[in-house]
Write an enzyme that holds these catalytic residues in place. Sequence first.
Site, mmCIF file in Angstrom:
data_model
loop_
_atom_site.group_PDB
_atom_site.id
_atom_site.type_symbol
_atom_site.label_atom_id
_atom_site.label_comp_id
_atom_site.label_asym_id
_atom_site.label_seq_id
_atom_site.Cartn_x
_atom_site.Cartn_y
_atom_site.Cartn_z
ATOM 1 N N SER A 1 0.802 -1.227 0.000
ATOM 2 C CA SER A 1 0.000 0.000 0.000
ATOM 3 C C SER A 1 0.834 1.276 0.000
ATOM 4 O O SER A 1 0.326 2.345 -0.327
ATOM 5 C CB SER A 1 -0.955 0.019 1.198
ATOM 6 O OG SER A 1 -0.242 0.174 2.417
ATOM 7 N N LYS B 1 0.713 4.614 6.992
ATOM 8 C CA LYS B 1 0.231 5.425 5.872
ATOM 9 C C LYS B 1 0.897 6.798 5.965
ATOM 10 O O LYS B 1 1.625 7.105 6.893
ATOM 11 C CB LYS B 1 -1.290 5.599 5.914
ATOM 12 C CG LYS B 1 -2.104 4.310 5.987
ATOM 13 C CD LYS B 1 -2.055 3.497 4.705
ATOM 14 C CE LYS B 1 -2.872 2.218 4.851
ATOM 15 N NZ LYS B 1 -2.731 1.336 3.674
#
Length: 278
Positions: free
Chosen positions: A42, A119
């Site tokens: 990701s 993230k």
Amino acid sequence: MASETKKGGGIWDTIKTVFYALLIAGVFRTLFFQPFWIPSGSMKDTLLIGDFLFVNKMAYGYSYASCPSVIIPSIGLDIDAADICGWADGDNTRLFGSEPARGDVAVFRHPVSGRDFIKRVVGMPGDSVQMRNGVLHINGTPVQLADGGTFDEIAEPQGPQRLRPRCENGPVGEGGTCSKTRQIETLPGGSTHAILNIATQSSDNTPVYQVPEGHYFMMGDNRDNSSDSRVPNIVGGVGFVPFENLVGRADRVVFSSAGRSMLFFWTWRGDRFFEKID
């Protein structure tokens, strides 16, 4: 009798040594640095599957999320940070707290599952955030984008979970070149980093998200292959991340292995050792 006493003392000394070693390791991990393996794609190409790093816990101060979790599914061990420090949960504050900067790569506890995620911080408290045709808009203004070429990798299973990469250049056979469009994104404030595009999909166009006070909007750099704040946590996404859920900032890759195990030395990525994370 003396030998038995000596033997008993030796065992006790070993137990004490192990106990103090574990105590020191626990304090170190709680207060300073937490090891973290990258399990998914990701955050490509900033972080690759198999990257190993230490998360700087001093960067944002301390909350209940700073307590370590010990999860070893193979033996049924699942000790969550909330099991140890849950008494400090709920007020969305931190001891010696410091706000993350926009563009930081941060590890945080998922607001529902409690698992650690990594993230990039793109939305600050009070911001409005929206994706329009694959372009991030913050407070109604599109971020700056520049051509970054392509990101190429081998189409093969990656990491211990043997995940296969998604490719923009269509179905790619085993061992072929899997490509994605790469762009350089500049956030308000000047932070720059690479982002990847795979396809046009629903996450490229979203409603306007208004980030609440004391919360942050997180996104993966591999934009079409990331479960992040674009999806509410009540339906499996991340949603807005509370300040107290931040664990720390990722500053540098320490070690990297492309294989199923870090012991497979022939899969080590020496060029990523001690690489700075932007």
